[in-house]
Enzyme design. Structure first.
Site, PDB file in Angstrom:
ATOM      1  N   SER A 178       0.928  -1.265   0.316  1.00  0.00           N
ATOM      2  CA  SER A 178      -0.303   0.019   0.013  1.00  0.00           C
ATOM      3  C   SER A 178       0.561   1.149  -0.195  1.00  0.00           C
ATOM      4  O   SER A 178       1.946   0.861   0.660  1.00  0.00           O
ATOM      5  CB  SER A 178      -0.588  -0.186   1.303  1.00  0.00           C
ATOM      6  OG  SER A 178      -1.497   1.360   1.182  1.00  0.00           O
ATOM      7  N   TYR A 217      -1.983  -0.718  10.710  1.00  0.00           N
ATOM      8  CA  TYR A 217      -2.808  -1.409   9.313  1.00  0.00           C
ATOM      9  C   TYR A 217      -1.075  -0.974   8.119  1.00  0.00           C
ATOM     10  O   TYR A 217      -0.792  -1.953   7.254  1.00  0.00           O
ATOM     11  CB  TYR A 217      -3.439  -0.726   9.093  1.00  0.00           C
ATOM     12  CG  TYR A 217      -3.538  -0.740   7.173  1.00  0.00           C
ATOM     13  CD1 TYR A 217      -4.496  -1.794   6.581  1.00  0.00           C
ATOM     14  CD2 TYR A 217      -3.490   0.394   6.096  1.00  0.00           C
ATOM     15  CE1 TYR A 217      -3.922  -2.308   5.261  1.00  0.00           C
ATOM     16  CE2 TYR A 217      -3.261   0.134   4.489  1.00  0.00           C
ATOM     17  CZ  TYR A 217      -4.547  -1.160   4.448  1.00  0.00           C
ATOM     18  OH  TYR A 217      -3.972  -1.360   2.525  1.00  0.00           O
ATOM     19  N   LYS A 266       1.944  -3.287   6.883  1.00  0.00           N
ATOM     20  CA  LYS A 266       2.037  -3.068   5.155  1.00  0.00           C
ATOM     21  C   LYS A 266       3.539  -2.327   4.877  1.00  0.00           C
ATOM     22  O   LYS A 266       4.413  -2.512   4.023  1.00  0.00           O
ATOM     23  CB  LYS A 266       1.495  -1.050   4.398  1.00  0.00           C
ATOM     24  CG  LYS A 266      -0.721  -2.298   4.087  1.00  0.00           C
ATOM     25  CD  LYS A 266      -0.183  -3.415   3.534  1.00  0.00           C
ATOM     26  CE  LYS A 266      -1.495  -3.386   3.207  1.00  0.00           C
ATOM     27  NZ  LYS A 266      -1.875  -4.504   1.783  1.00  0.00           N
TER      28      LYS A 266
END
Ligand SMILES: NC(=O)c1ccc[n+]([C@@H]2O[C@H](COP(=O)([O-])OP(=O)(O)OC[C@H]3O[C@@H](n4cnc5c(N)ncnc54)[C@H](O)[C@@H]3O)[C@@H](O)[C@H]2O)c1
Length: 283
Positions: free
Chosen positions: A143, A156, A160
């Site tokens: 991402s 998160y 990533k």
């Protein structure tokens, strides 16, 4: 890897969003496609769509956080098609919250899918690809979160950043062989990631007391996502990235995400505290 026709692609998180767009595109390129996802009904709908379009396709219900299920996916791939050429470790989930407040189960869930899921894919398929000794390619969906920074999204963002590191490591490990490696870093894409909770296993659910910051950030993501790019744009980038053997598949040059990424790299280069733009609380 230049030739895709008749080759075998495996896509995790194939039942929705970016994974579904990748699967459709691989089918359109004449590939045989293995669809893997934890969400059974959506997976079956995706399989039916591809088969109706004339693709050779199988669907394998897979929870990528479980090593045995990913090994079984590799076995099912070989049973059906005898080979594995393109692996997209794409399944992913999102949770938000302050680092010191979000429940540990958020970190466990997000890491299970976003990090362990990618690692299980690599460890199950790389030995097969090396043994095959034919051009092959692995695409890990990271991402722009993996190359930037923001508050209130540590589970998160950490996950990533880990996918970025794993992809760079793998690229260097496989540089001299038949397997190419890419990491896809999408910006905001119009998918169902804002509704990731639908796939959270019961034993990792949050308690009764909702953490207000998490809820706020997650609902603002769910709204912002509708302004995102169509997932088919990611499929174009991935197919080009595979053919051009490109490690970094980033967001549009000159866009806001690239600015934040560049500001972070400058800060690191100059050993300067974070400054400049931040894209807060989204992925
Ligand atoms: N949408 C965005 O803005 C965006 C931006 C950057 C990165 N990404 C990444 O793109 C990838 C795909 O997400 P998306 O945006 O298409 O979301 P999505 O929710 O539409 O699709 C994700 C898919 O993963 C599946 N999945 C969830 N948990 C799983 C598990 N344990 N095992 C197997 N499958 C599982 C879901 O069922 C779903 O089909 C993710 O890795 C996400 O982090 C998305």
């Amino acid at each position: 890897m230049k030739e895709l026709r008749d080759r075998v692609a495996i896509v995790t998180g194939a039942a929705s969003g970016i994974g579904l767009a990748l699967s459709r595109r691989f089918a359109a390129e004449g590939m045989r496609v293995v669809l893997a996802d934890v969400e059974e009904d959506a997976l079956e709908a995706a399989r039916r769509e591809l088969v109706d379009g004339g693709a050779e396709t199988i669907a394998v219900r897979t929870d990528v956080s479980q090593v045995d299920q990913v090994s079984a996916l590799a076995e099912a791939t070989l049973d059906a098609f005898g080979k594995a050429h393109v692996l997209c470790n794409n399944a992913g989930v999102f949770a938000a919250g302050a680092s010191w407040q979000a429940p540990l189960s958020d970190f466990e869930w997000v890491f299970g899918v976003n990090v362990w899921g990618v690692l299980h894919g690599i460890r199950s398929f790389v030995p097969i690809m090396l043994e095959q000794n034919e051009p092959a390619h692995i695409v890990n969906t990271a991402s722009m979160a993996g190359v930037t920074r923001a508050p209130l999204v540590s589970a998160y963002y950490m996950s990533k950043h880990a996918v970025v590191s794993l992809s760079e490591t793998l690229y260097l490990e496989l540089e001299d062989g038949p397997i190419g490696v890419s990491m896809l870093c999408p910006e905001v894409i119009n998918t169902r990631i804002g509704r990731s909770e639908r796939n959270r296993p019961p034993h990792l659910k949050r308690g009764e007391e909702e953490e207000p910051t998490s809820t706020l950030v997650e609902s603002s993501l769910a709204e912002a996502i509708h302004q995102g790019l169509d997932p088919s744009v990611m499929a174009d980038r991935v197919v080009n990235g595979i053919r051009d053997d490109q490690l970094y598949i980033l967001s549009e040059e000159g866009g806001a995400w690239r600015e934040v990424c560049n500001a972070r790299l400058d800060d690191i280069r100059l050993a300067r505290n974070p400054s400049g733009p931040v894209i807060a609380a989204t992925n």
